[in-house]
Scaffold this motif. Sequence first.
Motif, short mmCIF file in Angstrom:
data_model
loop_
_atom_site.label_atom_id
_atom_site.label_comp_id
_atom_site.label_asym_id
_atom_site.label_seq_id
_atom_site.Cartn_x
_atom_site.Cartn_y
_atom_site.Cartn_z
N ARG A 1 0.83 -1.21 0.00
CA ARG A 1 0.00 0.00 0.00
C ARG A 1 0.86 1.26 0.00
O ARG A 1 0.39 2.34 0.34
CB ARG A 1 -0.89 0.01 1.25
CG ARG A 1 -1.96 -1.05 1.28
CD ARG A 1 -2.55 -1.20 2.68
NE ARG A 1 -2.91 0.08 3.26
CZ ARG A 1 -4.12 0.64 3.11
NH1 ARG A 1 -5.06 0.02 2.42
NH2 ARG A 1 -4.39 1.80 3.68
N GLU B 1 2.16 3.38 -2.20
CA GLU B 1 1.72 4.56 -2.95
C GLU B 1 0.48 5.17 -2.31
O GLU B 1 0.37 6.40 -2.17
CB GLU B 1 1.44 4.19 -4.40
CG GLU B 1 0.98 5.40 -5.23
CD GLU B 1 0.82 5.09 -6.70
OE1 GLU B 1 0.41 6.00 -7.45
OE2 GLU B 1 1.11 3.94 -7.11
N GLU B 2 -0.46 4.32 -1.89
CA GLU B 2 -1.68 4.83 -1.27
C GLU B 2 -1.35 5.55 0.04
O GLU B 2 -1.89 6.63 0.32
CB GLU B 2 -2.64 3.68 -1.00
CG GLU B 2 -3.96 4.10 -0.39
CD GLU B 2 -4.93 2.96 -0.20
OE1 GLU B 2 -6.00 3.18 0.39
OE2 GLU B 2 -4.62 1.84 -0.66
N GLU B 3 -0.47 4.96 0.85
CA GLU B 3 -0.10 5.60 2.11
C GLU B 3 0.62 6.92 1.86
O GLU B 3 0.46 7.88 2.61
CB GLU B 3 0.78 4.65 2.94
CG GLU B 3 0.06 3.41 3.46
CD GLU B 3 -1.03 3.76 4.45
OE1 GLU B 3 -0.86 4.74 5.21
OE2 GLU B 3 -2.06 3.06 4.47
N TYR B 4 1.43 6.97 0.80
CA TYR B 4 2.14 8.19 0.45
C TYR B 4 1.14 9.30 0.10
O TYR B 4 1.28 10.45 0.56
CB TYR B 4 3.07 7.93 -0.73
CG TYR B 4 3.82 9.15 -1.21
CD1 TYR B 4 4.99 9.58 -0.59
CD2 TYR B 4 3.36 9.87 -2.32
CE1 TYR B 4 5.68 10.70 -1.04
CE2 TYR B 4 4.03 10.99 -2.78
CZ TYR B 4 5.19 11.41 -2.13
OH TYR B 4 5.85 12.52 -2.59
N GLN B 5 0.15 8.96 -0.70
CA GLN B 5 -0.86 9.95 -1.08
C GLN B 5 -1.70 10.38 0.12
O GLN B 5 -2.04 11.56 0.26
CB GLN B 5 -1.77 9.38 -2.18
CG GLN B 5 -1.05 9.02 -3.47
CD GLN B 5 -0.40 10.21 -4.15
OE1 GLN B 5 -0.74 11.36 -3.87
NE2 GLN B 5 0.55 9.95 -5.04
N LEU B 6 -2.00 9.43 1.00
CA LEU B 6 -2.78 9.77 2.19
C LEU B 6 -2.00 10.71 3.10
O LEU B 6 -2.59 11.55 3.79
CB LEU B 6 -3.16 8.49 2.95
CG LEU B 6 -4.18 7.57 2.27
CD1 LEU B 6 -4.34 6.28 3.07
CD2 LEU B 6 -5.53 8.27 2.13
N ARG C 1 -6.42 11.16 5.51
CA ARG C 1 -7.05 9.84 5.45
C ARG C 1 -8.33 9.83 6.27
O ARG C 1 -8.47 10.55 7.25
CB ARG C 1 -6.09 8.77 5.98
CG ARG C 1 -5.67 8.97 7.41
CD ARG C 1 -4.54 8.03 7.80
NE ARG C 1 -4.93 6.64 7.79
CZ ARG C 1 -4.21 5.67 7.23
NH1 ARG C 1 -3.06 5.96 6.64
NH2 ARG C 1 -4.59 4.43 7.27
N HIS D 1 -9.78 3.59 5.93
CA HIS D 1 -8.49 3.07 5.50
C HIS D 1 -7.93 2.06 6.50
O HIS D 1 -7.27 1.10 6.12
CB HIS D 1 -7.50 4.22 5.29
CG HIS D 1 -7.87 5.10 4.14
ND1 HIS D 1 -8.36 6.37 4.30
CD2 HIS D 1 -7.84 4.88 2.79
CE1 HIS D 1 -8.60 6.91 3.12
NE2 HIS D 1 -8.30 6.03 2.19
N GLN E 1 -9.67 -1.27 5.89
CA GLN E 1 -9.13 -1.89 4.68
C GLN E 1 -7.76 -2.51 4.94
O GLN E 1 -7.48 -3.62 4.49
CB GLN E 1 -9.05 -0.85 3.57
CG GLN E 1 -8.61 -1.42 2.22
CD GLN E 1 -8.47 -0.34 1.18
OE1 GLN E 1 -7.90 0.72 1.44
NE2 GLN E 1 -8.99 -0.58 -0.01
N GLN E 2 -6.92 -1.79 5.67
CA GLN E 2 -5.58 -2.29 5.96
C GLN E 2 -5.65 -3.54 6.85
O GLN E 2 -4.95 -4.52 6.60
CB GLN E 2 -4.76 -1.21 6.64
CG GLN E 2 -3.33 -1.63 6.97
CD GLN E 2 -2.51 -0.48 7.52
OE1 GLN E 2 -2.81 0.68 7.28
NE2 GLN E 2 -1.48 -0.81 8.27
#
Length: 269
Positions: free
Chosen positions: A220, A222-227, A232, A237, A240-241
């Motif tokens: 995850r 890239e997703e965590e980077y964007q969040l 978030r 999230h 989901q994790q």
Amino acid sequence: MLLNSCRLLVRVVNQVCAGSIRRYVAPPKRFYRQTGVVSSNGRYEIALDQRKLKTLKGAPFFVESEPLAIAIATEWDAQREVIDRSSMHLTALSSTVIDNPNNLQKPDIVNYLVNYLNTDALLFYTGEEKGLKNLQLAEWSPVIEWFNKRYEVELVATDGLEVPSFAPGTAMNISRYLSSYNVAALHGFMFAVDTIKSLILTCACVDRFLLPEKAVLLARLEEEYQLGHWGRVEWAHDVQQLDSQARLSAAILMVHLNSSNVTMKQKSP
């Protein structure tokens, strides 16, 4: 005109909601008090009171690992007023092995896993955002290096959308390794790969190079980077994790408990 449009919209919403209600099937209530494991001819079955568990197709449910049987019985024992099958990953995986709804043979699963390397999440670095790429290089590169050394291959990540190219013998080396597992364990591999979109991370967990929690975070990344930039919704999230961690952990257990001759011994009084 506006009033008629609003009435039409309300009617459509009501119809959709009514359809959703009709399609909703309430989970079954828990019908048993106790769970147990029954041993018979080297196989282990799950007992729900006096009833033996069956697969979705009605076949007798059994596994060949006592620790796995105990883990599955624990899944059933953890159900409260209703039975939530979506949370019972070991039960679902073992049932799939028995029913084999897609008629998969061992070579089919091995080929699926090997071919997954063409789209493995860890082999595609971003070509646009420098901060994210630096993070990927720092976090993913050590895992790729470990994988190359462990399986005697030479995987190289790529920027953008190009499909990575592999040196001759790569598929053969990985196929040989995966073929050493039985079909039940390979179903665990497949479930893990589908969960985190990476054979590399899955193998790292199986070989205890990474914990499932870390593997999920890397998957995850890239997703965590964007969040980190945009914020978030914690409950969404986090759920989901945690769901991914539960699925991956169950898959790794499926691999290990179908790959070793482990038995449970009772302590002497």
